[in-house]
Write an enzyme that holds these catalytic residues in place. Sequence first.
Site, PDB file in Angstrom:
ATOM      1  N   ILE A  15      14.832  -1.755  12.088  1.00 60.06           N
ATOM      2  CA  ILE A  15      14.716  -1.370  10.683  1.00 60.06           C
ATOM      3  C   ILE A  15      15.404  -0.037  10.411  1.00 60.06           C
ATOM      4  CG2 ILE A  15      13.080  -0.708   8.870  1.00 60.06           C
ATOM      5  CD1 ILE A  15      11.052  -2.564  10.319  1.00 60.06           C
ATOM      6  N   TYR A 156      -2.496  -0.228  18.404  1.00 59.02           N
ATOM      7  CA  TYR A 156      -1.415  -0.319  17.420  1.00 59.02           C
ATOM      8  C   TYR A 156      -1.957  -0.333  15.995  1.00 59.02           C
ATOM      9  CZ  TYR A 156       2.305  -2.285  14.574  1.00 59.02           C
ATOM     10  OH  TYR A 156       3.211  -2.497  13.569  1.00 59.02           O
TER      11      TYR A 156
END
Length: 273
Positions: A15, A156
């Site tokens: 990204i 996470y």
Amino acid sequence: MEKKTIIITGASDGIGANAARMLHRRGARVVVVGRSKEKTKAIADELGTDGFTADYADLSQVRRIAGELLQKYGQIDVLVNNAGMTWNDRTLTKDGHEITFQVNHLAAFLLTNLLKERLISSKASIIITSSVGHKYGKVSLDDLENEKKYTAMKAYCASKLENILFMKEIHRRWSAQGISTAAFHPGNIASSFGRDARGFIYYLYNSPMKHLFLSSPEKGAETLVWLAGGEPGKDWVSGEYYEKKKAKRPKKDALDPVLASRLWEISAQMTGI
């Protein structure tokens, strides 16, 4: 686009790299920061711009690049805290912190605070890559290092919730001084993100069929590019969480001002800010 100076971390791949390309094409002065020297140099050379390398698992390297960025750029219009990872087993960094917590939250907290005065003088936007995974996260202030019942997914998702809490607290503390901030979910992206994972995450990100379930990094970069290239107060609202260029209500915990403030205070103690 006006000649904005935009610093993007995690810009050597996925990204971040695609956002750097897209913003460069629109006329921005993009600065790429990555962990891999080879990959970061390749993107910087491709765009004809500056590249800086730092391993977020070492906070001394974060301090080093903060100094380098301050020396190089008198104006920072946008800081994109995009670097992130997931790790299979509970692992401590050389700084003594659990690696997912440090790389995904603590390092960005440190870099942002080290650049604070330059960001304020520039009336900058601070953009943080989070995830819809924050909805499954829980931030336990007495277990930020994930010592209890560690799993990669638990660590996470907690870090992605911490990203939004950090963004909200930046807005509360610094918006009166001209800072704008936003967090966003890029989508589930077919990138190298899950290359070191195991189980479902590994197969999702490494299966030949991943493109049936995951969006391209180019698609994932669209909201980031929209935020970085846009004008706060006109194109988007500071202090909000975005999905597909639309403000969305995050998990209730992300809206807890006491949790956000305490996370900031503990993070400041850990980093010596």
